[in-house]
Design a protein around this motif. Structure first.
Motif, PDB file in Angstrom:
ATOM      1  N   ALA A 178      -7.205 -11.085  13.438  1.00 46.03           N
ATOM      2  CA  ALA A 178      -6.288 -11.559  14.479  1.00 46.03           C
ATOM      3  C   ALA A 178      -6.934 -12.569  15.410  1.00 46.03           C
ATOM      4  CB  ALA A 178      -5.789 -10.374  15.302  1.00 46.03           C
ATOM      5  N   THR A 179      -8.196 -12.924  15.156  1.00 48.35           N
ATOM      6  CA  THR A 179      -8.906 -13.878  16.006  1.00 48.35           C
ATOM      7  C   THR A 179      -8.700 -15.290  15.494  1.00 48.35           C
ATOM      8  OG1 THR A 179     -10.592 -12.225  16.512  1.00 48.35           O
ATOM      9  CG2 THR A 179     -11.142 -14.530  16.941  1.00 48.35           C
ATOM     10  N   PRO A 180      -8.106 -16.170  16.317  1.00 49.79           N
ATOM     11  CA  PRO A 180      -7.888 -17.545  15.855  1.00 49.79           C
ATOM     12  C   PRO A 180      -9.209 -18.240  15.557  1.00 49.79           C
ATOM     13  CG  PRO A 180      -6.639 -17.072  17.862  1.00 49.79           C
ATOM     14  CD  PRO A 180      -7.604 -15.946  17.667  1.00 49.79           C
ATOM     15  N   THR A 181      -9.193 -19.092  14.576  1.00 46.82           N
ATOM     16  CA  THR A 181     -10.368 -19.881  14.245  1.00 46.82           C
ATOM     17  C   THR A 181      -9.932 -21.295  13.910  1.00 46.82           C
ATOM     18  OG1 THR A 181     -12.208 -20.148  12.713  1.00 46.82           O
ATOM     19  CG2 THR A 181     -10.258 -19.054  11.857  1.00 46.82           C
ATOM     20  N   SER A 182     -10.737 -22.254  14.290  1.00 46.09           N
ATOM     21  CA  SER A 182     -10.397 -23.652  14.032  1.00 46.09           C
ATOM     22  C   SER A 182     -10.729 -24.048  12.604  1.00 46.09           C
ATOM     23  CB  SER A 182     -11.147 -24.569  15.008  1.00 46.09           C
ATOM     24  OG  SER A 182     -12.543 -24.356  14.900  1.00 46.09           O
ATOM     25  N   ALA A 183     -11.631 -23.297  11.981  1.00 42.88           N
ATOM     26  CA  ALA A 183     -12.034 -23.633  10.616  1.00 42.88           C
ATOM     27  C   ALA A 183     -11.103 -22.957   9.621  1.00 42.88           C
ATOM     28  CB  ALA A 183     -13.464 -23.172  10.370  1.00 42.88           C
ATOM     29  N   PRO A 184     -10.682 -23.664   8.584  1.00 43.74           N
ATOM     30  CA  PRO A 184      -9.817 -23.035   7.582  1.00 43.74           C
ATOM     31  C   PRO A 184     -10.559 -21.942   6.831  1.00 43.74           C
ATOM     32  CG  PRO A 184     -10.565 -25.181   6.819  1.00 43.74           C
ATOM     33  CD  PRO A 184     -11.003 -25.066   8.258  1.00 43.74           C
ATOM     34  N   THR A 185      -9.845 -20.869   6.530  1.00 46.75           N
ATOM     35  CA  THR A 185     -10.446 -19.759   5.813  1.00 46.75           C
ATOM     36  C   THR A 185     -10.187 -19.916   4.323  1.00 46.75           C
ATOM     37  OG1 THR A 185     -10.064 -18.303   7.698  1.00 46.75           O
ATOM     38  CG2 THR A 185     -10.473 -17.251   5.560  1.00 46.75           C
ATOM     39  N   PRO A 186     -11.222 -19.943   3.498  1.00 48.76           N
ATOM     40  CA  PRO A 186     -10.994 -20.060   2.055  1.00 48.76           C
ATOM     41  C   PRO A 186     -10.306 -18.816   1.524  1.00 48.76           C
ATOM     42  CG  PRO A 186     -13.283 -19.543   2.505  1.00 48.76           C
ATOM     43  CD  PRO A 186     -12.640 -19.797   3.843  1.00 48.76           C
ATOM     44  N   VAL A 187      -9.385 -19.003   0.598  1.00 48.09           N
ATOM     45  CA  VAL A 187      -8.666 -17.868   0.038  1.00 48.09           C
ATOM     46  C   VAL A 187      -9.624 -16.957  -0.720  1.00 48.09           C
ATOM     47  CG1 VAL A 187      -6.893 -17.162  -1.600  1.00 48.09           C
ATOM     48  CG2 VAL A 187      -6.496 -19.117  -0.086  1.00 48.09           C
ATOM     49  N   GLU A 188     -10.501 -17.532  -1.525  1.00 48.19           N
ATOM     50  CA  GLU A 188     -11.446 -16.723  -2.288  1.00 48.19           C
ATOM     51  C   GLU A 188     -12.472 -16.104  -1.336  1.00 48.19           C
ATOM     52  OE1 GLU A 188     -13.337 -18.752  -5.452  1.00 48.19           O
ATOM     53  OE2 GLU A 188     -14.634 -17.080  -5.989  1.00 48.19           O
ATOM     54  N   GLY A 189     -12.535 -14.789  -1.352  1.00 48.00           N
ATOM     55  CA  GLY A 189     -13.474 -14.083  -0.495  1.00 48.00           C
ATOM     56  C   GLY A 189     -12.957 -13.827   0.907  1.00 48.00           C
ATOM     57  N   ALA A 190     -11.746 -14.289   1.217  1.00 47.09           N
ATOM     58  CA  ALA A 190     -11.191 -14.050   2.554  1.00 47.09           C
ATOM     59  C   ALA A 190     -10.892 -12.574   2.722  1.00 47.09           C
ATOM     60  CB  ALA A 190      -9.925 -14.863   2.757  1.00 47.09           C
ATOM     61  N   ALA A 191     -11.164 -12.049   3.909  1.00 47.61           N
ATOM     62  CA  ALA A 191     -10.907 -10.636   4.148  1.00 47.61           C
ATOM     63  C   ALA A 191      -9.413 -10.331   4.104  1.00 47.61           C
ATOM     64  CB  ALA A 191     -11.497 -10.221   5.489  1.00 47.61           C
ATOM     65  N   TRP A 192      -8.613 -11.185   4.694  1.00 48.18           N
ATOM     66  CA  TRP A 192      -7.165 -11.034   4.640  1.00 48.18           C
ATOM     67  C   TRP A 192      -6.574 -12.389   4.247  1.00 48.18           C
ATOM     68  CZ3 TRP A 192      -5.395  -6.177   5.541  1.00 48.18           C
ATOM     69  CH2 TRP A 192      -6.226  -5.303   6.241  1.00 48.18           C
ATOM     70  N   VAL A 193      -5.821 -12.401   3.159  1.00 45.43           N
ATOM     71  CA  VAL A 193      -5.176 -13.651   2.772  1.00 45.43           C
ATOM     72  C   VAL A 193      -4.130 -14.045   3.805  1.00 45.43           C
ATOM     73  CG1 VAL A 193      -3.767 -14.774   1.002  1.00 45.43           C
ATOM     74  CG2 VAL A 193      -5.589 -13.209   0.331  1.00 45.43           C
ATOM     75  N   THR A 194      -3.423 -13.071   4.306  1.00 46.19           N
ATOM     76  CA  THR A 194      -2.423 -13.310   5.342  1.00 46.19           C
ATOM     77  C   THR A 194      -3.051 -13.020   6.704  1.00 46.19           C
ATOM     78  OG1 THR A 194      -0.672 -12.618   3.845  1.00 46.19           O
ATOM     79  CG2 THR A 194      -0.127 -12.714   6.181  1.00 46.19           C
ATOM     80  N   ALA A 195      -3.084 -14.016   7.571  1.00 45.92           N
ATOM     81  CA  ALA A 195      -3.647 -13.808   8.903  1.00 45.92           C
ATOM     82  C   ALA A 195      -2.826 -12.768   9.655  1.00 45.92           C
ATOM     83  CB  ALA A 195      -3.670 -15.124   9.673  1.00 45.92           C
ATOM     84  N   GLU A 196      -3.514 -11.934  10.397  1.00 48.17           N
ATOM     85  CA  GLU A 196      -2.834 -10.908  11.161  1.00 48.17           C
ATOM     86  C   GLU A 196      -2.592 -11.363  12.598  1.00 48.17           C
ATOM     87  OE1 GLU A 196      -1.148  -8.562  10.519  1.00 48.17           O
ATOM     88  OE2 GLU A 196      -1.698  -8.071   8.475  1.00 48.17           O
ATOM     89  N   HIS A 197      -1.848 -10.545  13.318  1.00 43.15           N
ATOM     90  CA  HIS A 197      -1.542 -10.775  14.720  1.00 43.15           C
ATOM     91  C   HIS A 197      -2.162  -9.645  15.531  1.00 43.15           C
ATOM     92  CE1 HIS A 197       1.513 -13.825  13.598  1.00 43.15           C
ATOM     93  NE2 HIS A 197       1.655 -13.045  12.541  1.00 43.15           N
ATOM     94  N   PRO A 198      -2.515  -9.881  16.778  1.00 43.14           N
ATOM     95  CA  PRO A 198      -3.117  -8.820  17.583  1.00 43.14           C
ATOM     96  C   PRO A 198      -2.207  -7.597  17.685  1.00 43.14           C
ATOM     97  CG  PRO A 198      -3.365 -10.947  18.665  1.00 43.14           C
ATOM     98  CD  PRO A 198      -2.438 -11.167  17.510  1.00 43.14           C
ATOM     99  N   ILE A 199      -2.788  -6.427  17.533  1.00 38.24           N
ATOM    100  CA  ILE A 199      -2.026  -5.182  17.640  1.00 38.24           C
ATOM    101  C   ILE A 199      -1.739  -4.909  19.113  1.00 38.24           C
ATOM    102  CG2 ILE A 199      -2.130  -2.685  17.305  1.00 38.24           C
ATOM    103  CD1 ILE A 199      -3.848  -3.245  14.831  1.00 38.24           C
ATOM    104  N   GLU A 200      -0.476  -4.642  19.403  1.00 44.10           N
ATOM    105  CA  GLU A 200      -0.063  -4.413  20.792  1.00 44.10           C
ATOM    106  C   GLU A 200       0.249  -2.953  21.085  1.00 44.10           C
ATOM    107  OE1 GLU A 200       2.767  -7.782  22.012  1.00 44.10           O
ATOM    108  OE2 GLU A 200       2.597  -7.990  19.826  1.00 44.10           O
TER     109      GLU A 200
END
Length: 253
Positions: free
Chosen positions: A56-78
């Motif tokens: 859920a932490t925004p990052t300016s660098a693109p995340t590669p699909v291969e090896g990414a922890a989550w393919v779908t970015a999450e949102h902060p849990i409220e």
């Protein structure tokens, strides 16, 4: 509304079942009515919490699909809702600390069967009350208990049959629909149990299908599923039983 459905980490009963799981009578004779997390379970819960924050932490660098922890970015849990059972309460603790959200105990999220010893097939079940409100808050400071847990505990049902569990899952599903209408764009997590998750997802995804007929929605320990609630009771099952946060040696059921 985004709902993350999370199974608890490995419990002492999960570990015990590994050597007795095919002998039902032996397992039932040795299981604990309120099992805590094992050391593996605690590690699973810590990694889950770390991954939820990282995802859920925004990052300016693109995340590669291969090896990414989550393919779908999450949102902060409220908001975090948690079963009153010890293993779920313990699993929610590092997640709560990581995201800065106090869990709310929701009794209906407990596991099928309830808190008991004995063998239901043999008719020698003994029920236990579960944690009292004082015991719960002493171990889990900051958690909130809105109802259903008092100084006598929260469980008085002996052994809960599967049809009663499914009825309870239907009740939770209806409350989730109501929360979606009430809260709108909010991200919540439910920390609960494997069989209950199966019943809940079954009701949400195939509400007209008799429970247990054909489908089973399985979760490993700390497996995560995501369902998005839209308007007019529309649902999107984004993923099921994700375990990206775990290494191979930490996989357990």
């Amino acid at each position: 509304m985004i709902v993350l459905l999370i199974r608890h980490g490995q419990s002492a009963n999960n570990l015990y079942a590994g050597s007795h799981g095919h002998d039902y009578a032996a397992y039932m004779a040795g299981r604990h009515p309120e099992p805590p997390l094992t050391e593996i379970g605690k590690r699973q819960a810590q990694l889950l919490a770390q991954q939820m924050v990282a995802a859920a932490t925004p990052t300016s660098a693109p995340t590669p699909v291969e090896g990414a922890a989550w393919v779908t970015a999450e949102h902060p849990i409220e908001r975090i809702f948690v079963s009153p059972m010890l293993r779920a309460l313990q699993t929610a603790l590092p997640l709560s600390r990581a995201v800065g959200v106090a869990p709310q105990v929701w009794v209906d999220l407990h596991e099928h069967g309830g808190v008991f010893t004995g063998n239901p097939q043999a008719g020698d079940v003994v029920g236990y009350p579960g944690l009292t409100s004082s015991e719960l808050l002493a171990q889990f400071a900051g958690y909130t208990v809105d109802g259903g847990v008092d100084e006598q505990g929260w469980w008085s049902g002996g052994y809960e049959e599967m049809d009663a569990c499914y009825t309870r899952a239907c009740r939770v599903a209806e409350r989730l629909y109501a929360l979606s209408d009430e809260l709108g764009d909010v991200n919540i997590a439910l920390v609960t149990h494997g069989t209950f998750l199966d019943a809940l997802i079954h009701n949400l995804v195939v509400p007209g299908e008799p429970y247990g007929n054909r489908l089973h929605f399985s979760h490993l320990n700390t497996g995560v599923s995501r369902i998005d609630f839209g308007s007019e009771r529309r649902l999107a099952l984004r993923y099921l039983n994700r375990i990206d946060h775990l290494t191979a040696e930490l996989l357990s059921r």
